[in-house]
Design an enzyme around this catalytic site. Structure first.
Site, short mmCIF file in Angstrom:
data_model
loop_
_atom_site.label_atom_id
_atom_site.label_comp_id
_atom_site.label_asym_id
_atom_site.label_seq_id
_atom_site.Cartn_x
_atom_site.Cartn_y
_atom_site.Cartn_z
N CYS A 4 -49.98 -10.06 15.93
CA CYS A 4 -49.76 -8.66 16.30
C CYS A 4 -50.29 -8.39 17.72
O CYS A 4 -51.48 -8.57 17.99
CB CYS A 4 -50.47 -7.76 15.28
SG CYS A 4 -50.41 -6.03 15.74
N CYS A 7 -53.14 -5.73 17.82
CA CYS A 7 -54.44 -6.26 17.38
C CYS A 7 -55.02 -7.18 18.45
O CYS A 7 -56.23 -7.15 18.72
CB CYS A 7 -54.30 -6.99 16.05
SG CYS A 7 -54.13 -5.88 14.64
N ASP A 30 -48.16 2.06 27.63
CA ASP A 30 -47.02 1.26 27.18
C ASP A 30 -46.57 0.34 28.33
O ASP A 30 -46.50 0.77 29.49
CB ASP A 30 -45.85 2.15 26.72
CG ASP A 30 -44.83 1.39 25.90
OD1 ASP A 30 -44.74 1.65 24.69
OD2 ASP A 30 -44.14 0.50 26.47
N HIS A 46 -54.93 -2.78 10.92
CA HIS A 46 -53.56 -3.28 10.98
C HIS A 46 -52.79 -2.92 9.71
O HIS A 46 -53.05 -3.49 8.64
CB HIS A 46 -53.55 -4.80 11.16
CG HIS A 46 -52.17 -5.37 11.21
ND1 HIS A 46 -51.46 -5.51 12.39
CD2 HIS A 46 -51.34 -5.81 10.23
CE1 HIS A 46 -50.26 -6.03 12.12
NE2 HIS A 46 -50.16 -6.20 10.81
N GLY A 92 -35.81 1.54 15.51
CA GLY A 92 -36.12 0.66 16.63
C GLY A 92 -37.57 0.23 16.71
O GLY A 92 -38.06 -0.12 17.79
N THR A 94 -40.37 -2.06 16.98
CA THR A 94 -40.42 -3.46 17.40
C THR A 94 -41.78 -4.10 17.16
O THR A 94 -41.88 -5.32 17.09
CB THR A 94 -40.07 -3.60 18.89
OG1 THR A 94 -40.95 -2.77 19.65
CG2 THR A 94 -38.62 -3.20 19.15
N HIS A 97 -47.06 -2.68 13.65
CA HIS A 97 -48.42 -2.14 13.50
C HIS A 97 -48.25 -0.66 13.81
O HIS A 97 -47.91 -0.29 14.95
CB HIS A 97 -49.38 -2.83 14.50
CG HIS A 97 -50.79 -2.34 14.45
ND1 HIS A 97 -51.88 -3.19 14.54
CD2 HIS A 97 -51.31 -1.10 14.35
CE1 HIS A 97 -53.00 -2.50 14.48
NE2 HIS A 97 -52.68 -1.21 14.37
N HIS A 99 -48.03 2.92 14.96
CA HIS A 99 -48.52 3.49 16.22
C HIS A 99 -47.77 4.77 16.55
O HIS A 99 -46.65 4.99 16.07
CB HIS A 99 -48.37 2.47 17.36
CG HIS A 99 -46.97 1.94 17.51
ND1 HIS A 99 -46.46 0.96 16.68
CD2 HIS A 99 -45.97 2.27 18.36
CE1 HIS A 99 -45.21 0.69 17.04
NE2 HIS A 99 -44.88 1.50 18.04
N HIS A 101 -46.30 6.98 19.69
CA HIS A 101 -45.99 7.07 21.12
C HIS A 101 -46.37 8.47 21.63
O HIS A 101 -46.12 9.47 20.95
CB HIS A 101 -44.48 6.90 21.35
CG HIS A 101 -43.97 5.53 21.02
ND1 HIS A 101 -43.85 4.54 21.97
CD2 HIS A 101 -43.56 4.98 19.85
CE1 HIS A 101 -43.37 3.44 21.39
NE2 HIS A 101 -43.19 3.69 20.11
P1 5GP Z 1 -41.90 0.55 18.81
O1 5GP Z 1 -40.55 0.19 19.34
O2 5GP Z 1 -42.40 -0.48 17.82
O3 5GP Z 1 -42.00 1.95 18.29
O4 5GP Z 1 -42.86 0.53 20.05
C1 5GP Z 1 -43.51 -0.60 20.51
C2 5GP Z 1 -43.92 -0.32 21.93
O5 5GP Z 1 -44.90 -1.27 22.31
C3 5GP Z 1 -42.78 -0.42 22.94
O6 5GP Z 1 -42.62 0.82 23.61
C4 5GP Z 1 -43.19 -1.55 23.86
O7 5GP Z 1 -42.87 -1.31 25.21
C5 5GP Z 1 -44.69 -1.62 23.65
N1 5GP Z 1 -45.23 -2.95 23.81
C6 5GP Z 1 -44.74 -4.11 23.27
N2 5GP Z 1 -45.51 -5.15 23.62
C7 5GP Z 1 -46.52 -4.63 24.39
C8 5GP Z 1 -47.63 -5.24 25.06
O8 5GP Z 1 -47.87 -6.44 25.02
N3 5GP Z 1 -48.45 -4.39 25.75
C9 5GP Z 1 -48.22 -3.04 25.81
N4 5GP Z 1 -49.09 -2.30 26.53
N5 5GP Z 1 -47.19 -2.45 25.19
C10 5GP Z 1 -46.34 -3.24 24.49
ZN ZN Z 2 -51.95 -5.21 14.34
#
Ligand code: 5GP
Ligand code: ZN
Length: 111
Positions: A4, A7, A30, A46, A92, A94, A97, A99, A101
Site C-alpha cells: 500500500c 501505508c 496528491d 489500513h 475510479g 486506484t 486504502h 482516503h 480527496h
Molecule cells: P483514488 O483514485 O484511489 O481515489 O485516489 C488515489 C490518489 O492517490 C490519486 O489521486 C493519485 O494521484 C494519488 N497517488 C497515487 N500514488 C501516490 C503516491 O505515491 N504519492 C502520492 N502523494 N499520491 C499518490
Molecule cells: Zn494502507
C-alpha cells in the site's frame, strides 16, 4: 497493506509530502493534482474500501472531516473546498486504502 503506497508513505518507506499527521490520520499532497490544491486525508489504519470499514472507522472519517474544516488556513485553502471519496472500480478508486480527496484553491467545476 504491504504493497500500500499510503501505508508506505506513513511509514516513510516511500517519499510523500506530509502536511499534517496525528494519531488518527495524515494529510499529504496528491502526486497528480486535479485542482490547484489537491490533498489526500488518509486514516492511519489500513482499510482498503469503505464497505470494509467498521462503524468506528466511519466515525473516524467524520472526525477527520471535522478536523479538515478547522485546518483550512494552514492548508492554504480559501473560498471553499470539495471532499471526495472514491469507492471501488466504477468510481475510479486506484489506491485500496480508504482516503478523502481535498480539492480547492480555485473555482471547481460544478457537477
Ligand atoms: P483514488 O483514485 O484511489 O481515489 O485516489 C488515489 C490518489 O492517490 C490519486 O489521486 C493519485 O494521484 C494519488 N497517488 C497515487 N500514488 C501516490 C503516491 O505515491 N504519492 C502520492 N502523494 N499520491 C499518490
Ligand atoms: Zn494502507
Amino acid at each position: 497493506m504491504e504493497d500500500c503506497v499510503f501505508c508506505k508513505i506513513r511509514l516513510k518507506e516511500l517519499h510523500g509530502t506530509i502536511l499534517y499527521s496525528d494519531d488518527d490520520f495524515m494529510i499529504i499532497k496528491d502526486i497528480n493534482p486535479q485542482a490547484k490544491i489537491h490533498l489526500i486525508a488518509i486514516p492511519n489504519t489500513h482499510v482498503p474500501y469503505i464497505d470494509m470499514m467498521t462503524e468506528d472507522g466511519a466515525c473516524l472519517l467524520g472526525k477527520i472531516i471535522s478536523k479538515i474544516s478547522h485546518m483550512q488556513e494552514e492548508l492554504g485553502i480559501t473560498g471553499g473546498y470539495r471532499l471526495i471519496i472514491n469507492q471501488g472500480d466504477n468510481a475510479g478508486q486506484t489506491v485500496a486504502h480508504v482516503h478523502i480527496h481535498i480539492l480547492g484553491g480555485e473555482k471547481l467545476k460544478e457537477f
